[in-house]
Design a protein around this motif. Structure first.
Motif, short mmCIF file in Angstrom:
data_model
loop_
_atom_site.label_atom_id
_atom_site.label_comp_id
_atom_site.label_asym_id
_atom_site.label_seq_id
_atom_site.Cartn_x
_atom_site.Cartn_y
_atom_site.Cartn_z
N SER A 48 0.87 -1.19 0.00
CA SER A 48 0.00 0.00 0.00
C SER A 48 0.90 1.23 0.00
O SER A 48 1.86 1.31 0.76
CB SER A 48 -0.91 0.02 1.22
N SER A 163 -14.28 6.46 -0.02
CA SER A 163 -13.31 5.41 0.34
C SER A 163 -13.74 4.06 -0.20
O SER A 163 -12.91 3.18 -0.42
CB SER A 163 -13.14 5.36 1.86
N SER A 164 -15.04 3.89 -0.46
CA SER A 164 -15.49 2.60 -1.00
C SER A 164 -14.98 2.38 -2.42
O SER A 164 -15.00 1.27 -2.92
CB SER A 164 -17.01 2.52 -0.96
N GLY A 166 -11.88 3.03 -3.25
CA GLY A 166 -10.47 2.65 -3.17
C GLY A 166 -9.53 3.76 -3.56
O GLY A 166 -8.32 3.63 -3.46
N SER A 167 -10.07 4.85 -4.02
CA SER A 167 -9.23 5.99 -4.37
C SER A 167 -10.05 7.27 -4.24
O SER A 167 -11.27 7.24 -4.37
CB SER A 167 -8.72 5.84 -5.80
N TRP A 168 -9.35 8.33 -3.98
CA TRP A 168 -10.07 9.61 -3.84
C TRP A 168 -9.81 10.52 -5.02
O TRP A 168 -10.03 11.72 -4.93
CB TRP A 168 -9.66 10.28 -2.53
#
Lengths: 575, 142
Positions: A48, A163-164, A166-168
């Protein structure tokens, strides 16, 4: 030989250089149509990674260029405006921190990193609003930070929702956000509304005028308040065709109208300009909600130029008339400060959309595109009225401050012979004249197709002329031995107080909870909770320990008694 | 009202206060000097009309009515002097008094040893000068 260069000069040079670089890069990006995304891996562990991303496309670079040029002018201007201040360097650091936050905000394609800039803007703007240490500034600062905090929380909630994914990174995801992402869009709209001071969060912008005038010129006219519009521009793909657009259209049109109306009854020079900013922010958000984000960005840039100039002119006037901001104390300034008044008139005309000035290209196009779009009658009416009101309050301002009779004391020394201030205004003055045309050539190489009837085409011009005439003649007529506004007292007070919005956002919002808190303290904290809690437990424990103590201290007697009891029990049981 | 009332406010003082506040209110509404003067003269005439009222019940009633009228017409943005209380520039720069430095924590003072050593020296010199010039202060009575 010792070279002594003051901080404002160094900052100005650096910022102008930055503006030149970013402006050139923006031109290259416009020409090539390429977007650069710089990814800087800060930290990586077990697969990560935390990556800091910067987006360098023509929008961000051009905006940066404008932020740099305006902040450079403002810092140079502050060299004279804030010269007598005890904490001049603190002021400079704060303004530079503001520019840094703005850069973070503009260059971030990521909702988390945008929050860094967004929160930074809120914090630094708070510090700048409370720069002067009087009660007014403290109150205004609190209103500003708390109103903006609502938007910060909305962004935080948005981060939670995103956040669901996986990226902002909203640069790509915003294209794929359908109606199921409505909640996120609502949160983002709320945060944009708070930063851009739309109804019902409008009260903070005029209140924030308690800040020094250079701050108003940079923060509260051209950069910070447009952050909300910028966020919406970045998310414009997600807003396309959603319900949010209709809602935002209503809110922005109402804000536009409310601010225009309020400015016509306002007497504080800086607040009039702040309300004018509010009105123009409404224009930007309304055209954005109709789906034309490029026009919103165009108006954002051209507005930044002439509005910063307008504030700088106001600053010189306020300095000259001895700290007064009330336009009733001014008048006939054209005779004393010809250069400043000329710049002010240029900025005012650009604001009104006078042909071939900066505002003309953006505002006229926005209005024509809006008239051509599928909007309801009320929105159209609000657009038309707000345009008329803009010209009206501008002419009212001209009538009160620039022409007429001089209204201050007989002993005063007015002049605009401060070259540091006037020179820094010249750059923006040039921008207010040429900015619109240059930007329109740059951003729109192909013409916008506008198809309107003759009446509708002339509507903007006619409404502007009518507004100007009304603004001047009505105020001329209002100079009367028998004041008409006293007879319409209630409506005048309502319109002059921004539809009571400052009252609703402060006292009315917190009154109930404050009263409840007081009652809770009286009845609970100092009443029953104390009786049963603090005092009650103390009494109970003291009683229990008294018994235990007496048991302990009389141990022989107690042991004998206990032995006797044990013996009796034993005897009973063995029988 | 946060202050404790320590004296009786006379009727005439109340009338004078009403008159002054009314003039200020007129000034806020009528921003041209000559128009303001005209309205001020009319206001003065209204006050003068009742200046010989001897019956205090009537005078009190007139005063109450005047207060009510002023409240109903109070300007939403009164004209304020910039550097006076209520004005935009009032109290912008707070200059902390010198004695604040005496209340710094010893640890804070230790950060500027030279400054505070000189300060103590100067304080001593000042007290010496004072006592030499004006004599020692009298001992407290209690």
């Amino acid at each position: 030989m010792i070279w002594k260069i003051s901080m404002n000069e160094i900052s100005m040079l650096g910022l102008f250089l930055g503006s030149l670089i970013t402006g050139s890069l923006a031109l290259l990006k416009i020409k090539s149509g390429v977007m650069d995304v710089v990814e800087w891996e800060l930290f990586s562990l077990m697969g990560s990674s935390i990556v800091f991303t910067l987006v360098l496309d023509w929008i961000s670079l051009l905006f940066m260029s404008f932020v740099f040029v305006i902040s450079g002018s403002v810092l140079s201007y502050s060299g004279s405006y804030m010269a007598g201040d005890k904490t001049f360097n603190r002021f400079m650091y704060l303004v530079l921190a503001f520019v840094l936050s703005m850069s973070f905000m503009v260059l971030s394609p990521n909702l988390i990193s945008i929050l860094l800039g967004w929160d930074g803007l809120g914090l630094v703007s708070y510090a700048l609003v409370i720069y002067y240490q009087n009660e007014k500034s403290a109150n205004a600062g609190m209103l500003t930070i708390l109103s903006n905090r609502v938007g910060d929380v909305a962004i935080l909630l948005g981060i939670g929702l995103m956040s669901s994914l996986g990226s902002w990174n909203f640069l790509f995801y915003s294209y794929y956000m359908d109606e199921s992402w409505m909640l996120l869009k609502i949160f983002l709209m709320i945060s944009a509304m708070t930063k851009s001071a739309q109804i019902p969060f409008s009260a903070w912008l005029p209140a924030a005028m308690a800040a020094p005038t250079p701050v108003s010129a940079l923060v509260h006219s051209s950069t910070l308040v447009t952050a909300g519009v910028y966020l919406m521009i970045r998310f414009s793909a997600a807003l396309e065709g959603s319900m949010i657009q209709s809602f935002l259209l209503v809110i922005s049109c109402l804000t536009m109208f409310m601010a225009g109306l309020g400015a016509n009854f306002e007497y504080d020079l800086k607040k009039i300009i702040a309300l004018s900013t509010l009105s123009q922010l409404g224009v930007m958000l309304s055209i954005l909600s109709l789906g034309f984000s490029d026009l919103a960005f165009f108006h954002l840039l051209s507005h930044a130029l002439f509005k910063a100039l307008l504030f700088m002119c106001a600053g010189i006037i306020i300095h000259s008339v001895g700290g007064y901001q009330d336009i009733r104390f001014m008048g006939n300034l054209v005779k004393f400060m010809p250069l400043t008044v000329s710049y002010m008139t240029i900025a005012n005309l650009a604001l009104c959309g006078f042909p071939f000035m900066a505002g003309f290209y953006s505002k006229d196009m926005i209005l024509e595109v809006a008239f051509m779009s599928w909007i309801n009658f009320i929105a159209l009416l609000l657009y038309v009225m707000a345009t008329g009101l803009t010209v009206m309050y501008t002419f009212r301002l001209i009538f009160f401050s620039l022409t007429g009779e001089y209204n201050l004391g007989s002993l005063s020394n007015l002049s605009d012979e401060d070259f540091l201030m006037t020179n820094s205004m010249s750059i923006l003055g040039l921008g207010a004249i040429l900015g619109g045309s240059v930007l329109s050539w740059m951003l729109f190489p192909e013409c916008y197709m506008i198809c309107l009837s003759g009446v509708m085409k002339m509507m903007v011009l006619m409404v502007s002329i009518l507004g100007g005439l009304m603004g001047y003649i009505l105020n001329f007529m209002s100079v009367n031995y028998l004041l008409k506004s006293i007879y319409n007292y209630k409506s005048v007070v309502m319109m002059g107080s921004m539809w009571f919005m400052p009252l609703l956002s402060t006292l009315k919002l917190s009154e109930k909870s404050l009263n409840m808190g007081f009652q809770m303290e009286k009845v609970a904290d100092k009443g029953w909770f104390e009786f049963y809690g603090g005092q009650g437990l103390y009494y109970l424990f003291s009683q229990v320990f008294f018994i235990l103590n007496s048991l302990q201290l009389n141990s022989i007697k107690v042991f004998m008694k206990m032995s006797m009891v044990m013996i009796i029990i034993f005897m009973i049981l063995s029988m | 009202m946060s202050h404790i009332v320590t004296r009786v406010t006379t009727h005439s003082r109340k009338v004078c206060s009403l008159y002054k506040r009314s003039l200020r209110n007129l000034e806020a509404w009528y921003d041209r000097r000559y128009m303001y003067r005209y309205r001020a003269v009319l206001l003065r005439a209204r006050f003068d009309e009742n200046k010989d009222v001897k019956d205090m019940r009537v005078a009190q009633q007139l005063l109450d009515e005047g207060e009510k009228e002023l409240f109903s017409l109070i300007h939403y943005q009164p004209r304020q002097f910039a550097y006076s209380p209520g004005g935009v520039a009032h109290g912008r720069e707070v200059v902390p008094p010198d004695w604040v430095l005496d209340y710094w924590h010893p640890m804070e003072k230790a950060a500027y040893p030279e400054y505070f050593a000189r300060r103590e020296q100067r304080k001593k010199e000042y007290i010496e000068w004072w006592e030499k010039t004006y004599g020692k202060p009298a001992e407290p009575a209690h």
